[in-house]
Design an enzyme around this catalytic site. Sequence first.
Site, PDB file in Angstrom:
ATOM      1  N   GLU A 104      -3.555   1.309  -6.241  1.00 39.73           N
ATOM      2  CA  GLU A 104      -2.591   0.303  -6.679  1.00 39.73           C
ATOM      3  C   GLU A 104      -2.373   0.481  -8.176  1.00 39.73           C
ATOM      4  OE1 GLU A 104      -0.642  -1.526  -5.162  1.00 39.73           O
ATOM      5  OE2 GLU A 104      -1.452  -1.787  -3.151  1.00 39.73           O
ATOM      6  N   CYS A 138       0.868  -1.175   0.000  1.00 37.25           N
ATOM      7  CA  CYS A 138       0.000   0.000   0.000  1.00 37.25           C
ATOM      8  C   CYS A 138       0.903   1.222   0.000  1.00 37.25           C
ATOM      9  CB  CYS A 138      -0.903   0.005   1.227  1.00 37.25           C
ATOM     10  SG  CYS A 138      -1.993   1.445   1.300  1.00 37.25           S
TER      11      CYS A 138
END
Length: 346
Positions: free
Chosen positions: A127, A2
Amino acid sequence: MCGRTACSLAADNLRRACAYRDRRGQRRQPEWVRGEWYQPSYNKGPRSSGPVLLSRRHLHQDADSSERVLMDMRWGLVPSWFKQDNPSKLQFNTSNCRSDTMLSKSSYKGALLKGKRCVVLADGFYEWQQQQSGGKQPYFIYFPQTKDAMDKGTEGDEEWKGWRLLTMAGIFDCWEPPSGGEMLYTYTIITVDASKDVSFIHHRQVRAGKGVAGMPAILDGDEAIRKWLDFAEVPTQEAVKLIQPTENIVFHPVSTFVNNIRNNTPECVAPIELGAKKEVKATPSNKVMLGWLKSSQEGSPQKKENDSPKWTSQFIHSPSPKKTSADVLQQWLGKQGQPAAKKRKA
């Protein structure tokens, strides 16, 4: 991993969105600690600061451990045992902590065994999918939303009906400069193997027969949040069982506008259409996203470097977008067809 998140709610609304019931069943809102340092953002990266939930007992030893507080912390854990005088001199990346090594690595083990568990709050996270052309396509990933999220509600509402925040499991620590000075609170986001939902984004999910930690450990629901935060009642061995992939997420592609950390407007999270030749249908989640973005126009977050803590100012910049967020939203909201927010595959 992340590496970028969004958390766009203003401080008061963020507090309302984190309402919970304490051990006696009373409905409460967590109190802010250093709330004046919090800056909403559509594009938060490591070493910036962000909001986390933690048990009040970490700050007040006589407090009920089920009570919660909101605190603005720096992203990227600095262990309490770090001896140098500048946290930026830490030689390794601690923005993410792999779940399979968090009880063995010294950077995290001590804090975790002491119950320093927190919940990192965000609208969602980004992402990037590797493309055959060599570039990368960003996606925004978040909880499924209801139509209520299109209405941010009013200050008088007892119950928050706005955007459902993504709640990610984290570990925090408190570092004191060797020469004295202000205590620095920092956190790391625990990561797990990518779920089936987003495995196509995390194309390197498996390497050499071993899973690669690919997405945040998401705590879905208040019971999971309660157990993770209440370190006095829930021991570490029990709490770590909560750390596992979730399939209760949706996502959509976004513009490469988000690639530049300086860009901080709703355009970062606005859906885009991939493959213009393909007809795309609107979905409830996408309608909610667009409605939420439209309501955000009343006050888009702007970072002010002078208002930020000294230890984050070098990482925080003012946005300099080529288009205004209103232009982008007008373009999207005026379209006949809108891209579908994708859910898990069968």
